[in-house]
Structure formats: structure tokens, C-alpha cells
Design a protein around this motif. Structure first.
Motif, mmCIF file in Angstrom:
data_model
loop_
_atom_site.group_PDB
_atom_site.id
_atom_site.type_symbol
_atom_site.label_atom_id
_atom_site.label_comp_id
_atom_site.label_asym_id
_atom_site.label_seq_id
_atom_site.Cartn_x
_atom_site.Cartn_y
_atom_site.Cartn_z
ATOM 1 N N PHE A 1 -1.618 12.618 47.456
ATOM 2 C CA PHE A 1 -2.216 11.738 46.119
ATOM 3 C C PHE A 1 -1.299 10.223 46.196
ATOM 4 C CE2 PHE A 1 -1.531 16.761 45.402
ATOM 5 C CZ PHE A 1 -2.670 16.727 44.595
ATOM 6 N N LYS A 2 -2.184 9.535 45.251
ATOM 7 C CA LYS A 2 -1.328 7.663 45.258
ATOM 8 C C LYS A 2 -0.616 8.003 44.319
ATOM 9 C CE LYS A 2 -5.706 6.211 47.553
ATOM 10 N NZ LYS A 2 -6.728 4.267 46.876
ATOM 11 N N SER A 3 -0.328 9.088 43.738
ATOM 12 C CA SER A 3 0.679 9.339 42.572
ATOM 13 C C SER A 3 1.916 10.227 43.125
ATOM 14 C CB SER A 3 0.068 9.336 40.950
ATOM 15 O OG SER A 3 -0.154 10.633 40.933
ATOM 16 N N SER A 4 2.879 9.849 42.718
ATOM 17 C CA SER A 4 4.063 10.296 42.530
ATOM 18 C C SER A 4 4.548 11.469 40.862
ATOM 19 C CB SER A 4 5.461 10.033 42.716
ATOM 20 O OG SER A 4 5.514 9.824 44.300
ATOM 21 N N LEU B 1 3.400 5.106 40.424
ATOM 22 C CA LEU B 1 2.802 5.179 41.733
ATOM 23 C C LEU B 1 3.340 5.395 42.674
ATOM 24 C CD1 LEU B 1 0.348 3.377 43.368
ATOM 25 C CD2 LEU B 1 2.198 1.343 43.684
ATOM 26 N N ASP B 2 2.800 6.271 44.349
ATOM 27 C CA ASP B 2 3.891 7.135 45.111
ATOM 28 C C ASP B 2 4.304 6.015 45.921
ATOM 29 O OD1 ASP B 2 4.184 9.938 46.273
ATOM 30 O OD2 ASP B 2 3.953 8.499 48.405
ATOM 31 N N ASP B 3 5.582 5.973 46.772
ATOM 32 C CA ASP B 3 6.035 4.749 47.349
ATOM 33 C C ASP B 3 5.438 4.808 48.321
ATOM 34 O OD1 ASP B 3 8.415 4.568 45.711
ATOM 35 O OD2 ASP B 3 9.797 5.966 46.980
ATOM 36 N N ALA B 4 4.476 5.203 49.049
ATOM 37 C CA ALA B 4 3.344 4.328 49.880
ATOM 38 C C ALA B 4 2.232 4.464 49.630
ATOM 39 C CB ALA B 4 3.362 6.506 50.320
ATOM 40 N N TYR B 5 2.156 4.053 48.178
ATOM 41 C CA TYR B 5 1.139 2.733 48.375
ATOM 42 C C TYR B 5 2.505 1.083 47.518
ATOM 43 C CZ TYR B 5 -1.801 6.225 49.224
ATOM 44 O OH TYR B 5 -2.588 6.961 50.169
ATOM 45 N N ALA B 6 3.420 1.527 47.538
ATOM 46 C CA ALA B 6 3.721 0.250 46.695
ATOM 47 C C ALA B 6 3.513 -1.181 47.845
ATOM 48 C CB ALA B 6 5.189 0.668 46.826
ATOM 49 N N ILE C 1 -9.703 33.279 43.078
ATOM 50 C CA ILE C 1 -9.187 32.803 44.322
ATOM 51 C C ILE C 1 -9.465 31.117 44.282
ATOM 52 C CG2 ILE C 1 -9.643 32.145 46.447
ATOM 53 C CD1 ILE C 1 -9.580 36.210 46.360
ATOM 54 N N GLY C 2 -11.127 30.814 43.676
ATOM 55 C CA GLY C 2 -10.953 29.435 44.118
ATOM 56 C C GLY C 2 -10.282 28.177 43.055
ATOM 57 N N ALA C 3 -9.686 29.067 41.612
ATOM 58 C CA ALA C 3 -9.125 28.208 40.710
ATOM 59 C C ALA C 3 -7.419 28.445 41.152
ATOM 60 C CB ALA C 3 -8.866 28.994 39.891
ATOM 61 N N TYR C 4 -7.616 29.278 41.814
ATOM 62 C CA TYR C 4 -5.742 29.505 42.028
ATOM 63 C C TYR C 4 -6.038 28.290 43.293
ATOM 64 C CZ TYR C 4 -3.546 33.630 40.990
ATOM 65 O OH TYR C 4 -2.664 34.632 39.924
ATOM 66 N N ARG C 5 -6.973 28.247 44.441
ATOM 67 C CA ARG C 5 -6.779 27.073 45.347
ATOM 68 C C ARG C 5 -6.914 25.757 44.896
ATOM 69 N NH1 ARG C 5 -9.555 31.398 49.927
ATOM 70 N NH2 ARG C 5 -7.184 32.483 50.417
ATOM 71 N N ALA C 6 -8.085 25.624 43.400
ATOM 72 C CA ALA C 6 -8.157 24.111 42.728
ATOM 73 C C ALA C 6 -6.387 23.708 42.318
ATOM 74 C CB ALA C 6 -9.472 24.778 41.605
ATOM 75 N N THR C 7 -5.992 24.842 42.075
ATOM 76 C CA THR C 7 -4.878 24.387 41.705
ATOM 77 C C THR C 7 -3.854 22.987 42.549
ATOM 78 O OG1 THR C 7 -3.953 25.509 40.617
ATOM 79 C CG2 THR C 7 -2.226 25.235 41.007
ATOM 80 N N MET C 8 -4.100 23.219 43.789
ATOM 81 C CA MET C 8 -3.235 22.340 44.410
ATOM 82 C C MET C 8 -4.031 20.893 45.020
ATOM 83 S SD MET C 8 -1.284 24.993 45.654
ATOM 84 C CE MET C 8 -0.176 24.085 46.952
ATOM 85 N N ASP C 9 -5.175 20.739 44.214
ATOM 86 C CA ASP C 9 -6.269 19.945 44.182
ATOM 87 C C ASP C 9 -5.878 18.955 43.146
ATOM 88 O OD1 ASP C 9 -7.534 20.156 46.512
ATOM 89 O OD2 ASP C 9 -8.820 21.144 45.335
ATOM 90 N N ASP C 10 -4.888 18.650 41.758
ATOM 91 C CA ASP C 10 -4.149 18.770 40.382
ATOM 92 C C ASP C 10 -2.840 18.537 40.247
ATOM 93 O OD1 ASP C 10 -3.886 18.589 37.031
ATOM 94 O OD2 ASP C 10 -6.149 17.597 37.787
ATOM 95 N N GLN C 11 -2.193 17.475 40.409
ATOM 96 C CA GLN C 11 -0.947 17.198 40.466
ATOM 97 C C GLN C 11 0.041 18.141 38.889
ATOM 98 O OE1 GLN C 11 -0.266 12.903 41.663
ATOM 99 N NE2 GLN C 11 1.138 13.795 42.419
ATOM 100 N N GLY C 12 -0.743 17.621 37.642
ATOM 101 C CA GLY C 12 -0.087 18.149 36.613
ATOM 102 C C GLY C 12 -0.270 19.412 36.895
#
Length: 427
Positions: free
Chosen positions: A23-26, A96-101, A363-374
Motif C-alpha cells: 500500500f501507498k499509505s500506512s 502516507l507511507d514513508d516509502a513514498y515521502a 473464501i474469496g471474502a477472507y482473501r479480499a480482506t488482505m487487499d484493504d487496510q481498513g
């Protein structure tokens, strides 16, 4: 790949860090865990809102906004949640994640500092919370409590829970009630805040590219003025195993054009702590938890008995709640058909496409969790409250092995506890 670690920074203060470059944000969150209680729920819900109004260093919203702007437009928002019989209050923050500052600038440390400043260094007047801030946020909270009745679908489920768990902590709303909020004073709220600082368990969460050791150091430093307590509470949840001999029936009449029928089931002790949890989860998905479920496909689509029909599992409390919208005169027919669909599952009458379709959806819902920080933060907070460490991927893998017979056995343990029906005044 992300790496998830968990450590105790101080007694009763825990950090879960998700180390990822995805992600681009922390994402940062700070949550106080306290037992859900009718006497304190309203004050607890009010505290994050008042804290967000200003700190000793940044005494108003304008100066706080300026501080966030310096962090590349970061955001810190108050949040109150209910996980089982635990009230979770605090803040979620995104930066903003430090990597993009620019020019290697560090965002994590000042962001953690501002977040913890909001918790530990509130703006005060005469030794307690600012009366103006308290009065303004009290009015906002009362408006939110009153507004719950406007969404009749949510309101019906809320009333079902209130009646079903009348003598249990789970029956308390996460926002408290209007009467208790109205009685709050700046002095009383300050006392409650001080008590939470001393006694509540603290859950910290980070998701971003920073090394977990650096995250732990930044947060430990930012929290150095938190009172030390070797016995910070770890709220528990009472799972009632059985329903009463006959379902409780509650009817209410309002000026509504569509009836709301809600059914509450005890699950015979099935919860997130039990070995049969994967079967319970899939059982609820087949019953009413997905768009491939029996309630959706049969009661709603095929028979047209409901405008909507679905079920939700409360895994930390051992409950399943069915929610449906019906014509007033379809009450008995709809109720009978909802129960008939549960009986079909108990008999093992589950088509292959139902079983596999619902399995793949979960199973798809569990794995989609990894794509959203919230969503990740929400998931891991729930696991922390329950004292569990299974990851979304591990839970997804457990679902792969659930059989039709196990789903049927899970359904056999459901017991109808309470029926709530919201009808029109002319009926």
C-alpha cells in the motif's frame, strides 16, 4: 507477502504490526477495550469524539487539521465499535507511507506522536474536559442515537438484539442510550476517561512498510505517559448455549409502509472459539449469509415473500440474526418459510452448487480482506478481542474441508430464541 507480528509493549498494551509493501499509505489504529456496560457505554462512546476536538498542544480542530496537513494530509478519525460484549473505542488513522515521502522524510514517528497526543494530552479547562466541546459532542451523539430509528432495517435488528439479550451485555448499544448521554457532565466524563486510561486494555495496529521494531519503538515512545497497570482488563463474552422453551415474540407498530421481520437464534454454543467454527460459518452462509443462500434464492427470489432476506452470524456471541422486509400480511408465511429453509439444511438438502458457491464466496471474502487496510484492521481487532491468532488465509483454508454433513449438524444446533416484528399502525 505480508508478515504479521504481535507483541506486548507495556502490560496490557499490545501491538499487531502488518509489515507489507502493498500500500501507498500506512494505517494506524489505537483502540481501548472495555466491557460493554449500560452504565458506561454512552460516556465511553463520547470520549473519542471529545478527544478529537483538540489537544493541549493543538487546542482546536483548526490546529489539528494543520498538523495533519504537515503529514501529507493524513487523517485521524474517532471510532466506536462493538465486538461481542466488548466496547472498542479509539481512533483509526491513515498517513502516507514513508516509502513514498519526499527526501526520505519519516512520517511514522510524528503520526504516532499525534495519534497518542490525542489520547493522552487532551485539551482541558479547569482540570476537566472543555464544557463547550463536551456539550457539542453530546448533542451530536444524541442525534446519532435518535437517528438509528430512521434506518428501519438496522433498527429492527437492533431491537431484536435488545429483546433477545435484555439481561446480557450484548443487548447494550455501542453508543449507549439517550438518557445516560444526556446526564454526562465534563467532570463526570473526565473521571470516566481517567478510569479508562488506567484500566482498559490497549490494542495498537499498524499496516505499512516500516519495520515492526521501528513501529514498536515509535508507539512505545508516544505512549510513555500512559499509566502503568499490570492488570489491564481483558473483557470476556458470555455465550449462552440454549434458548428458552418458547421463542419470545415482540411486535411494534410504527408509521411504516414495509414490515420488518427479524429472527434471533442461539447456536448451541457454536462460536469463534469452537472447533466447529468453520462449519458454523459455512452453515450461516448457506442459510442467509450470501446471495447464493437459501433465504435469498428461495424466500426472496423464487417465492417473492420478502423484499430482502439475509442472516448474520455473531461469532463472538453465538448468535445468528435473520433480517427480512415483508408485506404486513405475509408475517406468518414468511416466518414459516424462513424456518423451513433452516429445516432443509438440517436434513442435508444442500445442492452441490449451494455448498461450493457459498464456500467460494466466503473464501474469496477472507482473501479480499488482505487487499484493504481498513478491513484488515477490523479483522485483526476482532481476533485480538477474541484472543485468536488465525489469519484470513488460515480461516479460508479451514473452510475447504467442511462437509455437507458438518453443515447439517451445525444447523441442527440452532434454536429460535426471539422474533421481532415491526408492522404498520393500521395493522
Amino acid at each position: 507477502m505480508s508478515q504479521v507480528t504481535r507483541r506486548e509493549l507495556f502490560p496490557g498494551v499490545w501491538l499487531r504490526a502488518v509489515h507489507t509493501n502493498k500500500f501507498k499509505s500506512s494505517y494506524l489504529s489505537l483502540t481501548l477495550l472495555t466491557p460493554l456496560d449500560r452504565k458506561t457505554a454512552g460516556a465511553n462512546a463520547l470520549i473519542p469524539e471529545v478527544l478529537r476536538r483538540g489537544t493541549a498542544v493543538h487546542p482546536d480542530m483548526e490546529s489539528l487539521s494543520a498538523a495533519l496537513d504537515k503529514l501529507y494530509g493524513g487523517a485521524i478519525e474517532p471510532v466506536v465499535r462493538k465486538k461481542g460484549e466488548t466496547q472498542c473505542l479509539g481512533f483509526v488513522a491513515s498517513f502516507l507511507d514513508d516509502a513514498y515521502a519526499l527526501n526520505g522524510e519519516k512520517i511514522l514517528e510524528p503520526a504516532a506522536g499525534l495519534l497518542c497526543e490525542m489520547l493522552l494530552k487532551p485539551y482541558t479547562q479547569n482540570g476537566h474536559f472543555c464544557p463547550d466541546y463536551t456539550a457539542g459532542e453530546k448533542a451530536n451523539l444524541i442525534d446519532r442515537i435518535r437517528a438509528q430509528i430512521n434506518d428501519k432495517r438496522t433498527y429492527a435488528t437492533q431491537r431484536l438484539v435488545q429483546e433477545m439479550c435484555r439481561y446480557e451485555a450484548f443487548g447494550v448499544d455501542k453508543l449507549g442510550d439517550e438518557e445516560s448521554v444526556s446526564a454526562i457532565t465534563p467532570e463526570g466524563l473526565w473521571q470516566r476517561y481517567q478510569e479508562l486510561m488506567r484500566t482498559a486494555r490497549v490494542e495498537l495496529y499498524y499496516c505499512g512498510s516500516a519495520d515492526p521494531d521501528r513501529v514498536a519503538g515509535a508507539l512505545a515512545q508516544a505512549l510513555d505517559s500512559l499509566p502503568v497497570n499490570e492488570n489491564r482488563s481483558s473483557p470476556s463474552c458470555d455465550v449462552r448455549v440454549t434458548a428458552g422453551p418458547e421463542p419470545i415474540v415482540v411486535e411494534e407498530a410504527m408509521d411504516v409502509s414495509q414490515g420488518k421481520l427479524a429472527l434471533g437464534f442461539r447456536t448451541g454454543g457454536q462460536s469463534c472459539w469452537e472447533a466447529d467454527y468453520p462449519a458454523f460459518t459455512l452453515c450461516n452462509a448457506i442459510f442467509g449469509g450470501t446471495t447464493l443462500s437459501k433465504l435469498f434464492m428461495n424466500v426472496r427470489e423464487k417465492l417473492s415473500l420478502c423484499y430482502y432476506a439475509s442472516s448474520v452470524a455473531e461469532s463472538r456471541k453465538g448468535l445468528v440474526m435473520v433480517s427480512s422486509g415483508i408485506e404486513f400480511d405475509k408475517y406468518q408465511t414468511a416466518k414459516d418459510e424462513i424456518l423451513a429453509q433452516l429445516e432443509a439444511i438440517r436434513r442435508g438438502e444442500i445442492e452441490d452448487w449451494e455448498l461450493e458457491g457459498c464456500r467460494r464466496t466466503l473464501i474469496g471474502a477472507y482473501r479480499a480482506t488482505m487487499d484493504d487496510q481498513g478491513r484488515q484492521e477490523e479483522f485483526w481487532l476482532g481476533q485480538s478481542v477474541a484472543g485468536l491468532e488465525d489469519s484470513p488465509e488460515e480461516l479460508a483454508q479451514q473452510l475447504e474441508h467442511v462437509t455437507r454433513e458438518q453443515v447439517a449438524e451445525s444447523a441442527k444446533r440452532f434454536q429460535l430464541d426471539t422474533i421481532y416484528f415491526l408492522k404498520g399502525k393500521e395493522v
